[in-house]
Design a protein around this motif. Structure first.
Motif, PDB file in Angstrom:
ATOM      1  N   TRP A  74       0.959  -1.166  -0.106  1.00  0.00           N
ATOM      2  CA  TRP A  74      -0.435  -0.034   0.362  1.00  0.00           C
ATOM      3  C   TRP A  74       0.892   1.287  -0.247  1.00  0.00           C
ATOM      4  O   TRP A  74       0.536   2.443  -0.774  1.00  0.00           O
ATOM      5  CB  TRP A  74      -1.199   0.072   1.418  1.00  0.00           C
TER       6      TRP A  74
ATOM      7  N   TRP B 269      -4.891   2.346  -3.008  1.00  0.00           N
ATOM      8  CA  TRP B 269      -5.199   1.510  -2.756  1.00  0.00           C
ATOM      9  C   TRP B 269      -6.826   1.071  -2.974  1.00  0.00           C
ATOM     10  O   TRP B 269      -7.897   2.509  -1.999  1.00  0.00           O
ATOM     11  CB  TRP B 269      -4.564   1.681  -1.711  1.00  0.00           C
ATOM     12  N   PRO B 270      -7.410   0.013  -2.591  1.00  0.00           N
ATOM     13  CA  PRO B 270      -6.756  -0.426  -3.807  1.00  0.00           C
ATOM     14  C   PRO B 270      -6.615  -0.350  -4.813  1.00  0.00           C
ATOM     15  O   PRO B 270      -6.834   0.317  -5.550  1.00  0.00           O
ATOM     16  CB  PRO B 270      -8.186  -1.504  -3.987  1.00  0.00           C
TER      17      PRO B 270
ATOM     18  N   ARG C 274     -12.863  -0.421  -3.499  1.00  0.00           N
ATOM     19  CA  ARG C 274     -12.833  -0.441  -1.844  1.00  0.00           C
ATOM     20  C   ARG C 274     -13.662  -1.543  -0.988  1.00  0.00           C
ATOM     21  O   ARG C 274     -15.295  -1.322  -1.156  1.00  0.00           O
ATOM     22  CB  ARG C 274     -13.010   0.517  -0.705  1.00  0.00           C
TER      23      ARG C 274
ATOM     24  N   TYR D 213      -2.637  -5.875  -5.056  1.00  0.00           N
ATOM     25  CA  TYR D 213      -4.159  -5.743  -4.105  1.00  0.00           C
ATOM     26  C   TYR D 213      -4.602  -7.178  -4.017  1.00  0.00           C
ATOM     27  O   TYR D 213      -4.842  -7.730  -3.209  1.00  0.00           O
ATOM     28  CB  TYR D 213      -4.714  -5.159  -4.256  1.00  0.00           C
TER      29      TYR D 213
ATOM     30  N   TYR E  92     -10.558  -4.835   5.377  1.00  0.00           N
ATOM     31  CA  TYR E  92     -12.254  -4.548   5.712  1.00  0.00           C
ATOM     32  C   TYR E  92     -12.200  -2.597   6.261  1.00  0.00           C
ATOM     33  O   TYR E  92     -12.462  -1.558   5.018  1.00  0.00           O
ATOM     34  CB  TYR E  92     -13.549  -5.067   5.924  1.00  0.00           C
TER      35      TYR E  92
ATOM     36  N   PRO F  53      -8.982   0.749   4.443  1.00  0.00           N
ATOM     37  CA  PRO F  53      -8.886   1.295   3.401  1.00  0.00           C
ATOM     38  C   PRO F  53     -10.177   2.718   3.647  1.00  0.00           C
ATOM     39  O   PRO F  53     -10.037   3.001   2.510  1.00  0.00           O
ATOM     40  CB  PRO F  53      -9.788   0.017   2.242  1.00  0.00           C
ATOM     41  N   TRP F  54     -11.196   2.189   4.101  1.00  0.00           N
ATOM     42  CA  TRP F  54     -11.632   3.352   4.598  1.00  0.00           C
ATOM     43  C   TRP F  54     -11.306   4.681   5.269  1.00  0.00           C
ATOM     44  O   TRP F  54     -12.099   5.827   5.758  1.00  0.00           O
ATOM     45  CB  TRP F  54     -13.031   2.454   4.814  1.00  0.00           C
TER      46      TRP F  54
END
Length: 844
Positions: free
Chosen positions: A691, A697-698, A704, A773, A838, A841-842
């Protein structure tokens, strides 16, 4: 009732080693297996030495054409790989397997079948390495296998031999490390507290812990690279989001601790030899602390090998400081050994000669190590022969010389015959002079600009012909090894018979006959001090005056009396607590069995299937191997009844079915969970490293992942820990029915989570082959799925066990604890995976 003679004869028969083929393949005892480890590793050492001599012939003169560049690269790769992976650590682990039970007062290693499994896996891994010579596909990417040269684009099947052989060797190393750690913690003689352990045992305890973390990292690195090569993932492919330096970070996180994994057992050997030579030991506590500090600090040095890769200067300065700090711990040990010998006028026996040679060579190698820890200096000499010289002074001077000291020191105990002192001294001087003639000039050649890892060079770099002198020195060094082999062969036939304690040493193995019986101690030893054979004297004496009679001492004598030449129909050893070595239980030990060999053969089939791309056979080999492991772990009813009905437990006043932290199996599972934790740590590190060097990313505009459904699945799985914990408590209270139904309730959410994982892997809009990824996302899920599936299988096995044996003897309680440990670990691992894949990434 049997009289003592009949009782002792039955005891000897129970422990007897097979003398015929194929029964010898079923051996599980530490003494023959330790000798097999050492003999196999020494054969690989000789093969690696032959490869080195061929390389030195090529490098003797400029512009030589004795070997072409391709063949030279192959020999270079196999020489380094042999010495690093097939000789040093396996030999030292083999020495530990043989010596540790004798040294700490146990009858065997705590998991004898694991000892046998480790040996066969190690042997088969080495065979895969050297089978490449037979098939004509010899690895040629270096013993470090830097990507992309070791990737699918530049290396064919030859690199698969290297990766798959190395994977088996690493599995063997990790399994042996867990066993070494548990044996030291749980099988010490009563009274041998941690503060009384021999320094060799201290060194192997720390090294075992280091191996669990360092070798697992390399094992995962080899798995990820083999996935790139065999299944098209992209962990190290920059064109699809991978990163080549990821391999170097993972490799050197193993590689620098590996140096100390080899060095610390060597220091343990030196401490034993020095103490025996001087009749005293100065600085026991300081040496112990130095071992602990070295083991811990070694994991903070891996970037030391990557100063020329373009890393940020601040990071390099941090690792430079750590590299300088660790020299202090090594210096403490050197000064302690000098103080031990100072003023004692030790007799210059062959072990002492090798000890003194080690001190000179290691100190010189340490000086150059401090030099290359400085970033600007390393920039100048990093790819020159200066590094080759430093590397060999540390590893040969710091490991091989102590190994030869240990061989001359302990071979009389192992074989019952003394080695010749004249030939021993000749072998030392040839080795010492030849070594310095070989490697000291390399410092100068490095300053002249001779690059390492090249098959030839122009005369301008070596105008005075120093390389010819270096090559001649290599043959002198080899002659020293040859003289040792001659000395060893002659001693087996005509050597003087060894006394029980020819060196006047202080540790328990010297209280036994030479060679010791396969069961080691007819009556378990009881230790009253740090030097059990010296007593209050400088040397001599068999033991100090007994301590005041205490309940702990009374319990120790009761246990020792109960185990005196007993039991007679099954093998057993005494288990003590990890800190104070107080008697806790009687541990059943397995006898002869082919199951470790069969399990290792299944693993070999899986590796060969991967090598030749028979991927349908791969899971069959793995399944067969796991089936054999499960078979040897499943408690047999006849064995349980024999152990349960024996009087040895009541006579000793202890259980023969320990559970919880009293059980070695509990500690073994803790070690296994540490390995699994390191597997997930490597995957998390790889995830964030990829990353860090990605534009998005992704990658490649992939969406995502959603959070809601995975969160619900995680909550469902987390809830399953409640009935598992409740079931474990119920079984401890003797309530088997609530345990039975609690496990059934827990299995349902676990199975639902596993089904969700399968759906998630199938439904995401990318494959492992899409980009880096996709590779890390899928492989992390696969690792979690395999872990959870294993926990579910253990759950089902526990349910079956309760149904079959509702009275739940002590072994059932232990099985429940192990099941709960793995289940709770899986829930924690799932939470970590959820947070990484999960949530992050947010939010990042």
């Amino acid at each position: 009732m049997l009289d003592h003679a009949d009782n002792f004869a039955a005891f000897q028969r129970t422990w007897a080693s097979p003398r015929s083929f194929p029964r010898a393949l079923a051996e599980v005892n530490n003494q023959p297996l330790g000798k097999r480890f050492m003999l196999t590793a020494f054969i690989f050492f000789l093969l690696g030495g032959v490869l080195a001599l061929l390389m030195r012939i090529q490098l003797a003169v400029p512009d030589n054409d004795f070997l072409g560049p391709q063949v030279y690269n192959q020999l270079f790769t196999m020489h380094g790989s042999t010495m690093m992976y097939l000789f040093a650590v396996p030999f030292l682990e083999g020495l530990a397997i043989y010596l540790l039970p004798l040294m700490v007062g146990s009858r065997d290693m705590v998991f004898p079948r694991l000892t046998a499994f480790s040996y066969w896996v190690y042997l088969f891994g080495g065979i895969i390495f050297y089978a490449s010579f037979v098939t004509g596909h010899v690895p040629d990417a270096g013993w470090f296998a830097y990507t992309p040269l070791s990737g699918p684009e530049y290396a064919g099947i030859r690199q698969d031999y290297w990766l798959l052989g190395l994977a088996m060797v690493e599995i063997a190393g990790i399994a042996t490390a867990i066993e070494i750690v548990v044996t030291i913690l749980k099988c010490r003689a009563p009274g041998m507290t941690l503060a009384r352990m021999p320094l060799f045992a201290w060194a192997m305890l720390i090294v075992g812990l280091m191996i669990i973390f360092a070798f697992t990292t390399l094992l995962m690195a080899t798995v990820l690279l083999e996935l790139d090569r065999a299944f098209g993932t992209h962990f190290f492919n920059p064109s699809l989001g991978g990163h080549t330096l990821l391999w170097q970070h993972l490799f050197w996180f193993f590689g620098h601790p590996e140096v100390y994994i080899m060095f610390l057992p060597a220091t343990g050997i030196i401490s034993m030899v020095a103490a025996a030579a001087a009749g005293r030991l100065v600085g026991y506590t300081l040496i112990t602390v130095a071992i602990l500090v070295t083991g811990f600090m070694s994991f903070g040095l891996w970037v030391h090998h990557m100063y020329t890769t373009g890393l940020p200067e601040l990071a390099m300065h941090f690792f430079a400081a750590a590299s300088l700090m660790i020299a202090t711990a090594s210096g403490v040990q050197v000064f302690a050994w000098i103080a031990t010998l100072w003023g004692t006028r030790p007799r210059l026996t062959t072990p002492v000669l090798y000890l003194l040679g080690f001190l000179f060579l290691f100190v010189l190698g340490g000086f150059t190590g401090v030099m290359i820890a400085v970033v600007p200096f390393d920039w100048q000499v990093h790819d020159t022969y200066f590094l080759v010289a430093h590397f060999h002074y540390v590893l040969i001077g710091g490991v091989v010389f102590p190994v030869f000291a240990g061989l001359h020191f302990w071979l009389p105990k192992i074989t019952g015959r003394m080695l010749g002192e004249r030939l021993g001294a000749l072998s030392f001087w040839l080795s010492f002079v030849g070594f310095n003639a070989t490697f000291f000039p390399m410092h100068i050649l490095g300053f002249f600009g001779l690059p390492r890892r090249v098959y030839t060079y122009p005369e301008l770099i070596d105008p005075e012909g120093q390389n010819l002198f270096v090559s001649a020195g290599a043959f002198v060094f080899a002659a020293g090894t040859l003289v040792f082999l001659i000395n060893f062969a002659l001693s087996l036939r005509w050597g003087d018979k060894a006394a029980d304690n020819p060196w006047g040493s202080d540790t328990l193995e010297w209280s036994l006959p030479s060679p010791p019986p396969v069961y080691a101690f007819e009556r378990p030893a009881i230790v009253h001090g740090r030097h059990p054979l010296w007593g209050g004297q400088r040397r001599g004496g068999t033991a100090p005056d007994p301590q005041p009679d205490t309940p702990a001492l009374q319990a120790s004598h009761r246990a020792a009396d109960a185990l005196h030449a007993r039991p007679t129909t099954w093998r057993a050893t005494l288990i003590t607590d990890a800190l104070h070595a107080r008697p806790q239980a009687i541990q059943w030990l397995p006898g002869l069995t082919y199951k470790p060999l069969l399990a290792s053969l299944g693993l070999l089939v899986a590796m060969v299937a991967t090598l030749y791309q028979y991927y349908l056979v791969l899971p069959l080999g793995l399944a067969y191997s796991l089936l054999m492991v499960g078979s040897w772990l499943w408690p047999g009813e006849r064995r349980l009844a024999r152990v349960r009905d024996d009087d040895v437990g009541p006579d000793a006043g202890m259980t023969v079915f320990p559970s919880g932290s009293a059980s070695p199996a509990w500690w073994g599972v803790v070690g296994l969970l540490a390995v699994l934790g390191m597997v997930f740590a490597v995957l998390v590190y790889a995830y964030y490293y990829l990353w860090l060097f990605s534009d998005a990313w992704p990658q490649h505009d992939l969406p995502r992942p959603g959070v809601l459904i995975p969160a619900i699945a995680l909550i469902v799985l987390a809830c399953s820990s409640v009935p598992v914990a409740w079931a474990s408590r119920q079984l401890a209270r003797g309530e088997w029915r609530p345990t039975f139904y609690g496990l059934i309730v827990a299995a349902l959410p676990g199975t639902l989570f596993l089904a969700w994982q399968a759906y998630e892997i199938y439904s995401v809009p990318f494959l492992p082959q899409t980009n880096a990824y996709g590779s890390i996302f899928h492989v992390t899920h696969y690792a979690l799925a395999i872990t959870l599936a294993t926990a579910i299988v253990l759950n089902i096995a526990m349910i079956a066990r309760l149904h079959h044996d509702p009275q739940h003897h002590g072994h059932t309680q232990l099985q429940m604890q192990i099941t709960a440990m793995l289940w709770h670990f899986t829930v924690v691992a799932a939470a970590v995976v959820f947070a990484v894949l999960y949530v992050s990434p947010w939010v990042l």
